[in-house]
Design a protein around this motif. Structure first.
Motif, PDB file in Angstrom:
ATOM      1  N   ALA A 146     -41.248 -60.407  29.262  1.00 55.41           N
ATOM      2  CA  ALA A 146     -41.687 -61.627  28.575  1.00 55.41           C
ATOM      3  C   ALA A 146     -41.528 -62.747  29.618  1.00 55.41           C
ATOM      4  N   ASP A 147     -40.594 -62.603  30.631  1.00 56.25           N
ATOM      5  CA  ASP A 147     -40.202 -63.758  31.504  1.00 56.25           C
ATOM      6  C   ASP A 147     -40.701 -63.471  32.808  1.00 56.25           C
ATOM      7  N   ILE A 168     -44.345 -64.128  32.445  1.00 53.67           N
ATOM      8  CA  ILE A 168     -45.420 -64.785  31.662  1.00 53.67           C
ATOM      9  C   ILE A 168     -45.102 -66.332  31.515  1.00 53.67           C
ATOM     10  N   GLU A 169     -46.653 -66.967  31.829  1.00 57.46           N
ATOM     11  CA  GLU A 169     -46.300 -68.546  31.719  1.00 57.46           C
ATOM     12  C   GLU A 169     -47.667 -68.770  30.899  1.00 57.46           C
ATOM     13  N   TYR A 170     -47.923 -69.406  29.841  1.00 60.55           N
ATOM     14  CA  TYR A 170     -48.689 -70.090  29.210  1.00 60.55           C
ATOM     15  C   TYR A 170     -49.885 -70.681  30.276  1.00 60.55           C
ATOM     16  N   TYR A 208     -53.168 -67.103  30.145  1.00 65.25           N
ATOM     17  CA  TYR A 208     -51.704 -67.074  30.459  1.00 65.25           C
ATOM     18  C   TYR A 208     -51.563 -66.265  32.152  1.00 65.25           C
ATOM     19  N   THR A 224     -45.145 -64.472  23.709  1.00 65.68           N
ATOM     20  CA  THR A 224     -45.040 -63.610  24.736  1.00 65.68           C
ATOM     21  C   THR A 224     -44.871 -62.006  24.361  1.00 65.68           C
ATOM     22  N   GLU A 268     -41.228 -67.271  21.033  1.00 68.00           N
ATOM     23  CA  GLU A 268     -41.220 -65.552  21.483  1.00 68.00           C
ATOM     24  C   GLU A 268     -42.432 -64.770  21.167  1.00 68.00           C
TER      25      GLU A 268
END
Ligand SMILES: Cc1ncc(COP(=O)(O)O)c(C=O)c1O
Length: 388
Positions: A86-87, A89-91, A246, A69, A66
């Motif tokens: 936060a949701d 986002i993707e690495y 990201y 993010t 966590e």
């Protein structure tokens, strides 16, 4: 106080900027002011975090939790006044790889992708290597301040095969920070014609001289739903070697499609230091960046006044962002081949070939100002001396 004047020896570190000089320029005997990384030490806070983790003796498969993010959410709120979740986002293992995944995920072979040329060379290969059709929207050169040709953009976006607009914001190499009106027009055109916006914002933290970067996805909710943003701490904090970037999108379906492609290619894992580098940079690097930006600005101002005094026929648009300047040598009336030869063999300075950014780059070389001032001064003096 961080010491950006310190000259750090990079040889022996396999640095691309140094060790590929022979391949790129045919000699190692040039001051390397080309590849877009900086000759400054990364923030001490990042160094400490990496050393701390490196001192543990096991380097196994590692996840990002966590805190990854959270650091991204906090940074974008702080730096760009952009509230993300936060949701969203993707690495990604790099911005360029993430652009490839997106081109694969959101278009088919033969589909068109628009870019604003001249532009960062991988923008071409991301499209052509994946058998998409490259649609060149040449920037309008308004006395060095480049602008988007919206009329042409409208025509190009209206073509049924056009599926993606790959926006470079801020723009490398022309140094523009796009204004809100410009972003709104892009949004209006792309939404009308159902063209997805991929916004490469890797240089966003490096807005200069009071300019303010506006994340494309922040201009409206509708724009956000038709966009994926590509960001990274790599340019900002000189940590490109960690392959940490990201993507962000509030559009759940787009994010899922992106993730599916990245997973399909088995490139979602990333490496051990990726999360550590990003978190330490974003959480603890604010003061460092606060000192870096004026240093870059002062290098640019130095170059500007040096050229005015010693080589007034060479000019550039003062970049609104990035540590890269797009030097215009057209008044020398040399062919690109002669210009490159002059710079390498006579001046012994290693700059990027303008033509590598597109045919519009004829007569230009790109100079990376992210070096100690003493190095920049030496390079400029060598150019003046060689021209005598
Ligand atoms: C516009 C732009 N995008 C992407 C990159 C590289 O991104 P990455 O190293 O994360 O693939 C650069 C590097 O210069 C760049 O200028």
């Amino acid at each position: 106080m961080y010491d950006f004047d310190k000259i750090i020896e990079r040889s022996g570190t396999n640095a691309y900027k140094l060790d590929l000089r022979e391949r790129n320029f045919g000699t190692n005997d040039v001051i390397p002011l080309w590849v877009a990384d900086m000759d400054f030490a990364a923030p001490p806070e990042v160094q400490e975090a990496i050393k701390k983790r490196a001192s543990h003796e096991i380097y196994g498969y590692t996840i990002r939790k966590e805190e990854f993010t959270t650091a991204i959410v906090d940074w974008n709120a702080y730096k760009h006044n952009w509230q993300i979740e936060a949701d969203w986002i993707e690495y990604a293992p790099g911005v360029v790889p993430a652009l490839v995944f997106s081109v694969l995920a959101f278009s088919n072979e033969g589909d068109g992708v628009i870019i604003n040329t001249p532009v960062y060379p991988p923008f071409y290969s991301v499209i052509s290597d994946n058998k998409r059709k490259l649609i060149k929207n040449g920037l309008i050169d308004n006395e060095g301040r480049y602008e988007i040709d919206f009329e042409l953009l409208e025509q190009q976006a209206a073509q049924p095969e056009t599926k993606i607009y790959l926006l470079c914001s801020p723009h490398n190499p022309v140094g523009r920070v796009w204004k809100k009106e410009e972003l709104l027009r892009i949004h209006q055109i792309c939404t009308k014609h159902n063209v997805l916006v991929l916004a490469d914002e890797i240089h966003s933290d490096l807005a200069l001289f009071g300019n303010k970067h506006i994340p494309f996805a922040s201009i409206s909710e509708e724009a956000a739903l038709n966009c994926i943003s590509f960001m990274a701490p790599s340019k900002t904090f000189n940590i490109a070697g960690f392959s940490t970037s990201y993507v962000v999108t509030s559009n759940k379906a787009l994010l899922r499609q992106y993730q599916n492609m990245q997973n399909r290619l088995q490139l979602h894992m990333g490496h051990l230091f990726s999360g550590i580098a990003l978190c330490s940079a974003y959480n603890e690097g604010r003061n460092w960046l606060g000192e870096l930006v004026p240093y870059l600005e002062s290098n640019i101002l130095y170059i500007e006044s040096f050229l005015k005094e010693h080589l007034s026929e060479v000019c550039f648009f003062r970049p609104e962002a990035t540590y890269l300047i797009w030097l215009n040598f057209k008044k020398w009336n040399l062919s690109q081949k002669e210009l490159k030869k002059f710079m390498i063999t006579k001046a012994k300075v290693g700059l990027n070939d303008g033509v590598s950014f597109g045919a519009e780059g004829e007569g230009y070389l790109r100079l990376n100002v992210a070096s100690p001032l003493a190095v920049i001064k030496k390079a400029l003096e060598q150019i003046v001396e060689a021209r005598k």
